[in-house]
Design an enzyme around this catalytic site. Sequence first.
Site, short mmCIF file in Angstrom:
data_model
loop_
_atom_site.label_atom_id
_atom_site.label_comp_id
_atom_site.label_asym_id
_atom_site.label_seq_id
_atom_site.Cartn_x
_atom_site.Cartn_y
_atom_site.Cartn_z
CE LYS A 76 -2.52 1.84 3.59
NZ LYS A 76 -3.72 2.14 4.42
CG ASN A 168 -13.61 14.33 19.29
OD1 ASN A 168 -12.76 13.46 19.19
ND2 ASN A 168 -13.66 15.36 18.47
CE LYS A 235 -1.40 9.97 15.65
NZ LYS A 235 -1.84 9.34 14.39
P1 NAD Z 1 -9.61 12.99 11.48
O1 NAD Z 1 -8.67 14.09 11.17
O2 NAD Z 1 -10.85 12.85 10.67
O3 NAD Z 1 -10.08 13.09 13.03
C1 NAD Z 1 -9.12 13.33 14.04
C2 NAD Z 1 -9.63 12.94 15.41
O4 NAD Z 1 -8.58 13.20 16.35
C3 NAD Z 1 -10.79 13.78 15.90
O5 NAD Z 1 -11.51 13.03 16.86
C4 NAD Z 1 -10.10 14.98 16.55
O6 NAD Z 1 -10.92 15.61 17.51
C5 NAD Z 1 -8.91 14.31 17.19
N1 NAD Z 1 -7.72 15.16 17.28
C6 NAD Z 1 -7.16 15.91 16.29
N2 NAD Z 1 -6.04 16.51 16.74
C7 NAD Z 1 -5.90 16.13 18.03
C8 NAD Z 1 -4.95 16.42 19.05
N3 NAD Z 1 -3.91 17.21 18.82
N4 NAD Z 1 -5.11 15.84 20.26
C9 NAD Z 1 -6.16 15.01 20.50
N5 NAD Z 1 -7.08 14.71 19.58
C10 NAD Z 1 -6.96 15.26 18.37
O7 NAD Z 1 -8.75 11.66 11.46
P2 NAD Z 1 -9.24 10.16 11.25
O8 NAD Z 1 -9.13 9.81 9.82
O9 NAD Z 1 -10.52 9.95 11.97
O10 NAD Z 1 -8.06 9.37 12.00
C11 NAD Z 1 -7.98 9.38 13.41
C12 NAD Z 1 -6.66 8.79 13.84
O11 NAD Z 1 -6.61 7.41 13.48
C13 NAD Z 1 -5.44 9.43 13.18
O12 NAD Z 1 -4.50 9.70 14.18
C14 NAD Z 1 -4.93 8.38 12.22
O13 NAD Z 1 -3.53 8.44 12.05
C15 NAD Z 1 -5.33 7.11 12.94
N6 NAD Z 1 -5.49 5.95 12.06
C16 NAD Z 1 -5.08 4.75 12.54
C17 NAD Z 1 -5.22 3.61 11.75
C18 NAD Z 1 -4.79 2.27 12.29
O14 NAD Z 1 -4.80 1.29 11.54
N7 NAD Z 1 -4.48 2.16 13.54
C19 NAD Z 1 -5.77 3.70 10.48
C20 NAD Z 1 -6.21 4.93 10.02
C21 NAD Z 1 -6.07 6.06 10.84
#
Ligand code: NAD
Length: 330
Positions: A76, A168, A235
């Site tokens: 990917k 949130n 993180k």
């Molecule tokens: P998004 O930008 O749509 O949403 C971000 C979320 O994080 C919101 O709930 C927001 O309020 C919160 N947020 C933003 N900045 C913040 C901060 N500084 N401190 C605390 N909270 C904060 O993103 P998304 O697409 O919903 O992704 C959310 C997270 O999941 C991202 O960190 C992304 O990297 C991670 N992710 C993980 C996987 C995995 O397989 N584990 C896969 C995809 C995304």
Amino acid sequence: MLQKPDTDGLVIVTEEICQKVIDRDLAFAAVRDVFGAMARGDAYNFPVIREAIGHEDALYGFKSGFDKAGMVLGVKAGGYWPNNMAKGIINHQSTVFLFDPDTGKLKALVGGNYLTAIRTAASSAVSIDQLARKDAKVLGMVGAGHQSTFQLRAAVEQRDFEKVVCWNPHPDMIPNLGKVAAEIGIPFEAVSREELGAQSDVIITITSAFEPLIEAGYIKPGTHLACMGTDTKGKQEVAAELVAKATLFTDEVAQSTTIGETQHAIASGAITQDDVTPIGKVINGDHPGRTSDDEITLFDGTGVGLQDLAVAAVAAEQAVATGAATRVSL
Ligand code: NAD
């Protein structure tokens, strides 16, 4: 030397087709099976490449691997472009390339954006299926961004949840998740994080936090947590003290302890790698998983390339089977 004629061609599966041909059940089964294959040593992820490219603040990289049991080989490619929202497209952008393990020929090009969301949701759903108490009634959502809606839809299918509570860091985003709960038809309430911990039997964290949002003291005995947001060094979504207190499971131990939620408890010496179990062992029946109603279980879902390849392979198969795929010759 003559090449064999290219009768089949390269399969192209667009984002739109992915949404039509792969549903939550297919994603769940693909992710569960590949976690099992990883734990048996039949499938392995290659080292991840992730680079800040010095343009548009973008992070670009590759997640790849080989599943010998499913015969899926691929990569990917993509990453995170934080300025995309202003351009009307989502910040995470990716494409999956699948290769024929017998010949190395490129077999399929599959849009990776929708797949990333459903494979991540499938991962936490698999953890709930395997580890949450059977009588879990309240689901706590920490996070309300793009991923959270997929997480919610997949999670509510795993237990007879009667209610969703949400907290949130950016309260203005909560109604987006509330809308999805209303569509599903499950009661939804915005609460404080202390209240979320006190009420929830299962908690999903899916934020971009760099400091703990959930403290050990908020959580009641017997809770299952699926920590899904932490996928990079630095993180953190929950307190290291809570990680140290929980029985720990993950998709891949090496990733969990370096870039996942357990990285901080590892760094402080509160736990070691041996305290973190691949969830595939539970799936394969080689680990009991939860052993008591009072135990706190925590799944650290860091997101591995094999998850992407597994769902992309199913999407390509389904697209071919239903005639939805386009074929081209390179
Ligand atoms: P998004 O930008 O749509 O949403 C971000 C979320 O994080 C919101 O709930 C927001 O309020 C919160 N947020 C933003 N900045 C913040 C901060 N500084 N401190 C605390 N909270 C904060 O993103 P998304 O697409 O919903 O992704 C959310 C997270 O999941 C991202 O960190 C992304 O990297 C991670 N992710 C993980 C996987 C995995 O397989 N584990 C896969 C995809 C995304």
